[in-house]
Motif scaffolding. Structure first.
Motif: not given
Length: 179
Positions: A56-71, A171-179
């Motif tokens: 939940l912490a990882i998902k919340d950061f990605r969704s609400n604080y980092n514009n849908g991006e996660l490294r 972290s692997i499942v929720l990370r976003t792909r870099q373009a």
């Protein structure tokens, strides 16, 4: 590479919530007479709590604080702080619990472990070839050496190990792909 300052805040918030859930689960099992230190459901619930709150912490950061991006490093940082907080909060509670709430807990723990060993004596001695009775009596005597600090450290370490295995997966499942 600069770490986002919101990462520790989110992680601590979810870690505190997870720590409180772990405390509530322990207390419910304990006062229902289910012995949470040896109950498989309690063990699985600990894994679920550590995993859920780290996720939940990882998902919340990605969704609400980092514009849908996660490294990956974001997820690992969030997960590490979160599961470490859960483990620390529970360890502090466990200390307070054994010291002031239930001062006879250590004796109860040791007596339960001894009775479990007595019940499983045949199974324990199955692979022992030399002096099985001496071996068994040494094992029983070693239970008397258990201390409160060893129980607290054991609990802390288990929660950390759960997180160490789960945080990289999330972290692997929720990370976003870099373009």
């Amino acid at each position: 590479m600069k770490i986002n300052p919101v990462i520790p805040r989110i992680s601590f918030r979810y870690g505190l919530a997870g720590g409180l859930m772990a405390i509530v689960a322990f207390l419910v099992f304990f006062y229902l007479g289910q012995q949470p230190w040896r109950n498989l459901i309690s063990f699985m619930l600990d894994i679920l709590i550590v995993g859920l709150f780290s996720f939940l912490a990882i998902k919340d950061f990605r969704s609400n604080y980092n514009n849908g991006e996660l490294r990956f490093y974001h997820g690992m940082s969030l997960g590490f702080i979160c599961y470490s907080t859960i483990a620390f909060v529970f360890a502090v509670f466990y200390l307070v619990f054994m010291q002031w709430i239930e001062p006879d807990f250590l004796n109860l723990f040791i007596e339960t472990a001894k009775s479990d060993m007595e019940l499983r004596k045949d199974m324990i001695l199955q692979g022992v070839e030399t002096d099985p009775e001496i071996y068994f009596s040494e094992q029983l005597a070693s239970l008397d050496k258990i201390t409160k600090s060893s129980l607290i450290f054991d609990s802390f370490l288990k929660k950390l190990i759960f997180g160490i295995f789960l945080a990289p997966i999330f972290s692997i499942v929720l990370r976003t792909r870099q373009a």
